[in-house]
Design an enzyme around this catalytic site. Structure first.
Site, mmCIF file in Angstrom:
data_model
loop_
_atom_site.group_PDB
_atom_site.id
_atom_site.type_symbol
_atom_site.label_atom_id
_atom_site.label_comp_id
_atom_site.label_asym_id
_atom_site.label_seq_id
_atom_site.Cartn_x
_atom_site.Cartn_y
_atom_site.Cartn_z
ATOM 1 N N ARG A 10 -8.180 -5.972 1.385
ATOM 2 C CA ARG A 10 -7.203 -6.294 0.352
ATOM 3 C C ARG A 10 -7.823 -6.176 -1.022
ATOM 4 O O ARG A 10 -9.016 -6.373 -1.207
ATOM 5 C CB ARG A 10 -6.714 -7.737 0.536
ATOM 6 N N ARG A 66 -4.215 9.646 -4.355
ATOM 7 C CA ARG A 66 -4.286 11.002 -3.805
ATOM 8 C C ARG A 66 -4.986 11.947 -4.779
ATOM 9 O O ARG A 66 -5.905 12.675 -4.414
ATOM 10 C CB ARG A 66 -2.879 11.518 -3.499
ATOM 11 N N CYS A 78 4.324 2.906 -1.151
ATOM 12 C CA CYS A 78 4.371 1.990 -2.288
ATOM 13 C C CYS A 78 5.632 1.139 -2.168
ATOM 14 O O CYS A 78 6.700 1.651 -1.813
ATOM 15 C CB CYS A 78 4.414 2.756 -3.600
ATOM 16 N N GLU A 81 6.700 -5.677 -4.925
ATOM 17 C CA GLU A 81 6.243 -6.996 -4.468
ATOM 18 C C GLU A 81 7.390 -8.003 -4.541
ATOM 19 O O GLU A 81 8.277 -7.896 -5.388
ATOM 20 C CB GLU A 81 5.086 -7.452 -5.370
ATOM 21 N N ARG A 93 -1.271 -4.494 -6.096
ATOM 22 C CA ARG A 93 -2.015 -4.919 -4.911
ATOM 23 C C ARG A 93 -2.144 -3.739 -3.951
ATOM 24 O O ARG A 93 -1.313 -2.832 -3.959
ATOM 25 C CB ARG A 93 -1.292 -6.072 -4.205
ATOM 26 N N TYR A 111 -10.802 -8.320 -5.969
ATOM 27 C CA TYR A 111 -9.791 -8.820 -6.898
ATOM 28 C C TYR A 111 -10.363 -8.736 -8.303
ATOM 29 O O TYR A 111 -11.434 -9.291 -8.576
ATOM 30 C CB TYR A 111 -9.395 -10.258 -6.538
ATOM 31 N N ARG A 119 -7.322 -15.132 -5.241
ATOM 32 C CA ARG A 119 -8.250 -15.422 -4.138
ATOM 33 C C ARG A 119 -9.536 -16.052 -4.670
ATOM 34 O O ARG A 119 -10.614 -15.498 -4.526
ATOM 35 C CB ARG A 119 -8.566 -14.140 -3.365
#
Length: 127
Positions: A10, A66, A78, A81, A93, A111, A119
């Protein structure tokens, strides 16, 4: 190399503004850090999922992964959120799933910027 498991890595960052240029810069920085900190080869990536908060819609992060990060053969999607009240704005994210021999506890999630607040449990004590 035989791999033993698929592992998710992540990451998140905050994009300066809702422009294609800033989304590109944030995507390349975030993906680059994830690749570097986990010693990932592109050929080991199973897929990647990017999400953006609703205030970011100027470009697809997968396009820049890419074009700039070598994800030519990586399946990517994609998404927008979930709009949670009082959450971090202009947040990008990513979940990169890789085939690896690393254990779950050996994965380095990344992060950056204000997204570090998502986090704080991952912050290493430097004292």
């Amino acid at each position: 190399m035989l791999t033993s498991a698929a592992r998710g890595i992540r990451g998140a960052t905050v994009v300066l503004s809702n422009t294609a240029e800033d989304i590109e810069k944030a995507t390349v920085e975030l993906v680059g850090e994830i690749l570097k900190k986990n010693n990932i080869k592109i050929s080991d990536i199973a897929f990647a999922i990017f999400t953006l908060t609703k205030d970011l819609n100027a470009a697809f992060p997968a396009k820049f992964a890419r074009l700039c990060c070598g994800f030519d053969t990586v399946p990517m999607m994609c998404y927008q959120e979930l709009d949670v009240p009082n959450s971090i704005q202009k947040c990008l994210r990513v979940l990169i799933v890789v085939n690896t021999d690393l254990g779950q506890n050996e994965i380095n999630h990344v992060y950056l910027k204000e997204a570090k607040a998502l986090r704080v449990d991952l912050e290493k004590d430097t004292h």
